[in-house]
Design a protein around this motif. Structure first.
Motif, PDB file in Angstrom:
ATOM      1  N   MET A  13       0.835  -1.197   0.000  1.00  0.00           N
ATOM      2  CA  MET A  13       0.000   0.000   0.000  1.00  0.00           C
ATOM      3  C   MET A  13       0.871   1.250   0.000  1.00  0.00           C
ATOM      4  SD  MET A  13      -3.097   0.824  -0.395  1.00  0.00           S
ATOM      5  CE  MET A  13      -4.116  -0.572   0.040  1.00  0.00           C
ATOM      6  N   GLU A  14       2.013   1.199   0.659  1.00  0.00           N
ATOM      7  CA  GLU A  14       2.932   2.346   0.655  1.00  0.00           C
ATOM      8  C   GLU A  14       3.414   2.649  -0.767  1.00  0.00           C
ATOM      9  OE1 GLU A  14       7.302   2.660   2.141  1.00  0.00           O
ATOM     10  OE2 GLU A  14       5.972   3.148   3.827  1.00  0.00           O
ATOM     11  N   ALA A  15       3.750   1.606  -1.517  1.00  0.00           N
ATOM     12  CA  ALA A  15       4.180   1.805  -2.900  1.00  0.00           C
ATOM     13  C   ALA A  15       3.043   2.378  -3.749  1.00  0.00           C
ATOM     14  CB  ALA A  15       4.673   0.489  -3.497  1.00  0.00           C
ATOM     15  N   ALA A  16       1.815   1.938  -3.493  1.00  0.00           N
ATOM     16  CA  ALA A  16       0.657   2.476  -4.219  1.00  0.00           C
ATOM     17  C   ALA A  16       0.474   3.961  -3.917  1.00  0.00           C
ATOM     18  CB  ALA A  16      -0.604   1.694  -3.861  1.00  0.00           C
ATOM     19  N   GLU A  17       0.682   4.338  -2.661  1.00  0.00           N
ATOM     20  CA  GLU A  17       0.571   5.748  -2.280  1.00  0.00           C
ATOM     21  C   GLU A  17       1.614   6.599  -3.003  1.00  0.00           C
ATOM     22  OE1 GLU A  17       0.965   5.605   1.952  1.00  0.00           O
ATOM     23  OE2 GLU A  17      -0.999   4.689   2.219  1.00  0.00           O
ATOM     24  N   TRP A  18       2.848   6.105  -3.066  1.00  0.00           N
ATOM     25  CA  TRP A  18       3.938   6.860  -3.687  1.00  0.00           C
ATOM     26  C   TRP A  18       3.848   6.903  -5.206  1.00  0.00           C
ATOM     27  CZ3 TRP A  18       7.085  10.220  -1.532  1.00  0.00           C
ATOM     28  CH2 TRP A  18       7.277  10.160  -0.159  1.00  0.00           C
ATOM     29  N   SER A  19       3.054   6.007  -5.794  1.00  0.00           N
ATOM     30  CA  SER A  19       2.996   5.925  -7.258  1.00  0.00           C
ATOM     31  C   SER A  19       2.144   7.026  -7.885  1.00  0.00           C
ATOM     32  CB  SER A  19       2.452   4.561  -7.684  1.00  0.00           C
ATOM     33  OG  SER A  19       1.088   4.443  -7.336  1.00  0.00           O
ATOM     34  N   ILE A  46     -18.468  16.080 -11.404  1.00  0.00           N
ATOM     35  CA  ILE A  46     -17.412  15.387 -12.140  1.00  0.00           C
ATOM     36  C   ILE A  46     -16.168  15.430 -11.268  1.00  0.00           C
ATOM     37  CG2 ILE A  46     -15.976  15.375 -14.210  1.00  0.00           C
ATOM     38  CD1 ILE A  46     -18.323  16.840 -15.611  1.00  0.00           C
ATOM     39  N   ARG A  47     -15.548  14.268 -11.083  1.00  0.00           N
ATOM     40  CA  ARG A  47     -14.388  14.225 -10.188  1.00  0.00           C
ATOM     41  C   ARG A  47     -13.398  13.168 -10.649  1.00  0.00           C
ATOM     42  NH1 ARG A  47     -18.007  11.252  -5.658  1.00  0.00           N
ATOM     43  NH2 ARG A  47     -17.267   9.139  -6.085  1.00  0.00           N
ATOM     44  N   ILE A  48     -12.215  13.216 -10.058  1.00  0.00           N
ATOM     45  CA  ILE A  48     -11.194  12.199 -10.278  1.00  0.00           C
ATOM     46  C   ILE A  48     -10.942  11.503  -8.946  1.00  0.00           C
ATOM     47  CG2 ILE A  48      -8.781  11.770 -10.882  1.00  0.00           C
ATOM     48  CD1 ILE A  48      -8.987  14.178 -12.778  1.00  0.00           C
ATOM     49  N   ASP A  49     -11.108  10.185  -8.958  1.00  0.00           N
ATOM     50  CA  ASP A  49     -10.879   9.367  -7.772  1.00  0.00           C
ATOM     51  C   ASP A  49      -9.659   8.481  -8.007  1.00  0.00           C
ATOM     52  OD1 ASP A  49     -13.302  10.469  -7.016  1.00  0.00           O
ATOM     53  OD2 ASP A  49     -14.327   8.551  -6.745  1.00  0.00           O
ATOM     54  N   VAL A  50      -9.152   7.907  -6.930  1.00  0.00           N
ATOM     55  CA  VAL A  50      -8.042   6.958  -7.006  1.00  0.00           C
ATOM     56  C   VAL A  50      -8.413   5.725  -6.190  1.00  0.00           C
ATOM     57  CG1 VAL A  50      -5.636   6.531  -6.348  1.00  0.00           C
ATOM     58  CG2 VAL A  50      -6.290   8.743  -7.303  1.00  0.00           C
ATOM     59  N   ILE A  51      -8.117   4.564  -6.746  1.00  0.00           N
ATOM     60  CA  ILE A  51      -8.230   3.306  -6.005  1.00  0.00           C
ATOM     61  C   ILE A  51      -6.816   2.757  -5.865  1.00  0.00           C
ATOM     62  CG2 ILE A  51      -9.145   0.953  -5.976  1.00  0.00           C
ATOM     63  CD1 ILE A  51     -11.395   2.919  -5.809  1.00  0.00           C
ATOM     64  N   GLN A  52      -6.393   2.513  -4.625  1.00  0.00           N
ATOM     65  CA  GLN A  52      -5.075   1.925  -4.367  1.00  0.00           C
ATOM     66  C   GLN A  52      -5.276   0.481  -3.926  1.00  0.00           C
ATOM     67  OE1 GLN A  52      -3.845   4.744  -1.390  1.00  0.00           O
ATOM     68  NE2 GLN A  52      -2.796   6.016  -2.896  1.00  0.00           N
ATOM     69  N   VAL A  53      -4.524  -0.429  -4.567  1.00  0.00           N
ATOM     70  CA  VAL A  53      -4.686  -1.857  -4.327  1.00  0.00           C
ATOM     71  C   VAL A  53      -3.329  -2.468  -4.006  1.00  0.00           C
ATOM     72  CG1 VAL A  53      -5.505  -4.024  -5.323  1.00  0.00           C
ATOM     73  CG2 VAL A  53      -6.587  -1.881  -5.986  1.00  0.00           C
ATOM     74  N   ALA A  54      -3.300  -3.332  -2.988  1.00  0.00           N
ATOM     75  CA  ALA A  54      -2.084  -4.069  -2.632  1.00  0.00           C
ATOM     76  C   ALA A  54      -2.503  -5.435  -2.093  1.00  0.00           C
ATOM     77  CB  ALA A  54      -1.271  -3.306  -1.583  1.00  0.00           C
ATOM     78  N   PRO A  55      -1.677  -6.464  -2.335  1.00  0.00           N
ATOM     79  CA  PRO A  55      -2.018  -7.812  -1.861  1.00  0.00           C
ATOM     80  C   PRO A  55      -2.245  -7.847  -0.350  1.00  0.00           C
ATOM     81  CG  PRO A  55      -0.119  -7.884  -3.319  1.00  0.00           C
ATOM     82  CD  PRO A  55      -0.401  -6.430  -3.040  1.00  0.00           C
ATOM     83  N   GLY A  56      -3.277  -8.566   0.056  1.00  0.00           N
ATOM     84  CA  GLY A  56      -3.554  -8.747   1.483  1.00  0.00           C
ATOM     85  C   GLY A  56      -4.151  -7.538   2.174  1.00  0.00           C
ATOM     86  N   ARG A  57      -4.494  -6.511   1.430  1.00  0.00           N
ATOM     87  CA  ARG A  57      -5.055  -5.282   2.012  1.00  0.00           C
ATOM     88  C   ARG A  57      -6.381  -4.968   1.334  1.00  0.00           C
ATOM     89  NH1 ARG A  57      -1.277  -1.635   4.282  1.00  0.00           N
ATOM     90  NH2 ARG A  57      -3.191  -0.609   4.964  1.00  0.00           N
ATOM     91  N   TRP A  58      -7.265  -4.319   2.062  1.00  0.00           N
ATOM     92  CA  TRP A  58      -8.484  -3.825   1.445  1.00  0.00           C
ATOM     93  C   TRP A  58      -8.120  -2.687   0.503  1.00  0.00           C
ATOM     94  CZ3 TRP A  58     -13.103  -6.073   1.716  1.00  0.00           C
ATOM     95  CH2 TRP A  58     -13.353  -6.948   2.769  1.00  0.00           C
ATOM     96  N   PRO A  59      -8.785  -2.584  -0.627  1.00  0.00           N
ATOM     97  CA  PRO A  59      -8.536  -1.445  -1.519  1.00  0.00           C
ATOM     98  C   PRO A  59      -8.857  -0.131  -0.808  1.00  0.00           C
ATOM     99  CG  PRO A  59      -9.832  -3.119  -2.633  1.00  0.00           C
ATOM    100  CD  PRO A  59      -9.764  -3.512  -1.186  1.00  0.00           C
ATOM    101  N   ARG A  60      -8.122   0.890  -1.142  1.00  0.00           N
ATOM    102  CA  ARG A  60      -8.351   2.225  -0.564  1.00  0.00           C
ATOM    103  C   ARG A  60      -8.911   3.120  -1.667  1.00  0.00           C
ATOM    104  NH1 ARG A  60      -3.210   4.255   1.703  1.00  0.00           N
ATOM    105  NH2 ARG A  60      -3.711   2.814   3.362  1.00  0.00           N
ATOM    106  N   HIS A  61     -10.047   3.753  -1.391  1.00  0.00           N
ATOM    107  CA  HIS A  61     -10.706   4.641  -2.360  1.00  0.00           C
ATOM    108  C   HIS A  61     -10.540   6.080  -1.894  1.00  0.00           C
ATOM    109  CE1 HIS A  61     -14.741   5.961  -4.386  1.00  0.00           C
ATOM    110  NE2 HIS A  61     -13.687   6.450  -5.007  1.00  0.00           N
ATOM    111  N   LEU A  62      -9.833   6.885  -2.701  1.00  0.00           N
ATOM    112  CA  LEU A  62      -9.654   8.303  -2.411  1.00  0.00           C
ATOM    113  C   LEU A  62     -10.589   9.072  -3.338  1.00  0.00           C
ATOM    114  CD1 LEU A  62      -5.756   8.294  -2.341  1.00  0.00           C
ATOM    115  CD2 LEU A  62      -7.321   8.026  -0.412  1.00  0.00           C
ATOM    116  N   VAL A  63     -11.464   9.858  -2.764  1.00  0.00           N
ATOM    117  CA  VAL A  63     -12.505  10.548  -3.516  1.00  0.00           C
ATOM    118  C   VAL A  63     -12.075  11.984  -3.844  1.00  0.00           C
ATOM    119  CG1 VAL A  63     -14.904  11.338  -3.444  1.00  0.00           C
ATOM    120  CG2 VAL A  63     -14.279   9.148  -2.428  1.00  0.00           C
ATOM    121  N   ASP A  64     -12.283  12.379  -5.089  1.00  0.00           N
ATOM    122  CA  ASP A  64     -12.068  13.755  -5.535  1.00  0.00           C
ATOM    123  C   ASP A  64     -10.668  14.270  -5.202  1.00  0.00           C
ATOM    124  OD1 ASP A  64     -12.784  16.066  -6.843  1.00  0.00           O
ATOM    125  OD2 ASP A  64     -13.886  16.907  -5.162  1.00  0.00           O
ATOM    126  N   VAL A  65      -9.665  13.616  -5.790  1.00  0.00           N
ATOM    127  CA  VAL A  65      -8.273  13.944  -5.470  1.00  0.00           C
ATOM    128  C   VAL A  65      -7.700  15.097  -6.277  1.00  0.00           C
ATOM    129  CG1 VAL A  65      -7.749  11.606  -4.707  1.00  0.00           C
ATOM    130  CG2 VAL A  65      -7.356  12.228  -7.084  1.00  0.00           C
TER     131      VAL A  65
END
Length: 68
Positions: A13-19, A46-65
């Motif tokens: 998840m840390e790598a997903a955040e930094w990406s 109208i917005r732009i969201d981000v979904i961060q995914v990593a093995p063994g973790r729940w996906p993280r949904h960031l709304v309107d980034v």
């Protein structure tokens, strides 16, 4: 709501955040601007969201980034 979603799948998840950085979001926003006329019919928001995914973790949904 019309949401353009950038998905970041990484080994941790840390790598997903930094990406995701401001330049990447600018590219997503530019693509969204091209697609808005085609898909935004009737959309109040109208917005732009981000979904961060990593093995063994729940996906993280960031709304309107993106605020431009």
């Amino acid at each position: 709501v019309l949401a353009f979603v950038e998905v970041k799948a990484r080994a941790s998840m840390e790598a997903a955040e930094w990406s995701l950085d401001r330049n990447r979001l600018r590219r997503v926003a530019a693509a969204a601007e091209l697609l808005i006329p085609r898909f935004a019919k009737g959309a109040e928001t109208i917005r732009i969201d981000v979904i961060q995914v990593a093995p063994g973790r729940w996906p993280r949904h960031l709304v309107d980034v993106w605020q431009g």
